[in-house]
Design a protein around this motif. Structure first.
Motif: not given
Lengths: 220, 220
Positions: B56, B81, B84-85, B87-88, B91-92, B96, B188-189, B192, B218-220
């Motif tokens: 990331e 842009v 960028l979103r 990859s976030a 990564e998340r 998880l 929850r994991y 998400r 949104t790419p939380a």
């Protein structure tokens, strides 16, 4: 051209501050609603989260326009890209405040937090409110000493989160399965709230000092 | 100039595919480790998440450099842009998968998932693996029919998540507090994980069709 760009960067900063102030209000009201089983207040947090989501979309659109029209480089570019990242973190903080309010609403008229853990969750609430308030102030004045105090309160939130597990798993827990589920999720919401604030704080610090901490969490 | 830029955009796309493939491996191994109480496999997922985090950071640095050096506009700008979103989000998703592996490790040699819920978590695992595999393929070939099937599996993950609450709160649950906590967090994991994949899928769809769904997360 530069004057217009500076005005737009200033506006971007003000939008982040406004968004953070709204998150601050959300987490404050969500915590009060949780601790007092206040249904109307919980409902207001849930409704207001749509406004926070809209602020994120507006801010992101503005960032993309700025990139397209002004073609920033160097520090200016970092500021715009950081704003995109920070708005995502703030939006997520709003979501977490909403989740706290949704648990409150789901348990009403009962309290979601059992009496034996109300002290722990009062401390979590206080730490989350401080974190949110300092995030707003940090975005306003770029005083990076605030970033340190946000990290300290995030550590406290992690400890309090651990305390909830100790309470649940210590052998003397006599709560219902619903209470176990609620405490587990509420603890996690507060812990994640702190993580996102730290992410914002590290990005501001980076913009001010030019050094991004290696272990900085991504703006998840 | 344009040739270099196209090559760099292609590289960006390949990096996202590589990152997604690694997330796919992480969630696959995390789920197998969870369902079979396989400690070494869980450890490998935990260790490998550092590599996903590093991907990331590299990808983000590349995006910022691209913005600075190539000054893209219009669709090119949206691609960078969006990268960028995305990859976030990826990564998340890696985080998880790591969280699932950490629960597995924490309970070893016992199984984290009680026998009565192993069917539900097997289904969650299968859906998460499908979601991850399709995310990789979608990033590779931009076939937006895959985005729909990702949404369908995300709906299934939401339903299975609800099923875990029904099991925990239905009155016949006789698990320990530790089991209640683990099932709550694991559910929850996975839930998400699906949300983030949907976020990636909607961004790809937007790049292909130009229309971002209003309620896109949104790419939380």
């Amino acid at each position: 051209m530069r004057d217009i760009f500076d005005a737009e960067l200033t506006q971007l900063g003000e939008d982040l501050v406004a968004m953070s102030a709204r998150v601050e209000r959300a987490v404050t009201n969500a915590g009060v609603a949780l601790l007092t089983a206040d249904l109307p207040l919980a409902e207001s947090v849930i409704a207001d989260d749509l406004g926070i989501d809209a602020m994120e979309r507006d801010l992101d659109e503005r960032c993309v326009l700025l990139l397209a029209q002004q073609q920033p480089v160097a520090t200016d570019l970092r500021i715009v890209v950081s704003a995109l990242r920070m708005s995502a973190s703030l939006e997520r903080m709003g979501d977490l405040a909403r989740h706290v309010a949704q648990v409150t609403r789901g348990r009403y008229p009962r309290h979601a937090v059992p009496q034996s853990l109300s002290g722990t969750f009062t401390e979590m609430h206080d730490a989350a409110v401080r974190v949110a308030r300092r995030t707003t102030t940090l975005l306003e004045n770029h005083d990076i000493a605030l970033a340190e105090s946000i990290e300290t309160d995030d550590d406290l939130l992690d400890e309090l989160h651990e305390d909830t597990f100790t309470a649940l798993l210590g052998g003397s827990w006599a709560g219902t399965a619903q209470e176990t589920v609620d405490v587990t999720l509420l603890g996690r919401y507060y812990e994640r709230f702190g993580d996102h604030a730290v992410s914002v704080a590290r990005r501001v610090t980076y913009l001010v000092t030019g050094a991004l901490s290696e272990d900085a969490p991504t703006p998840a």
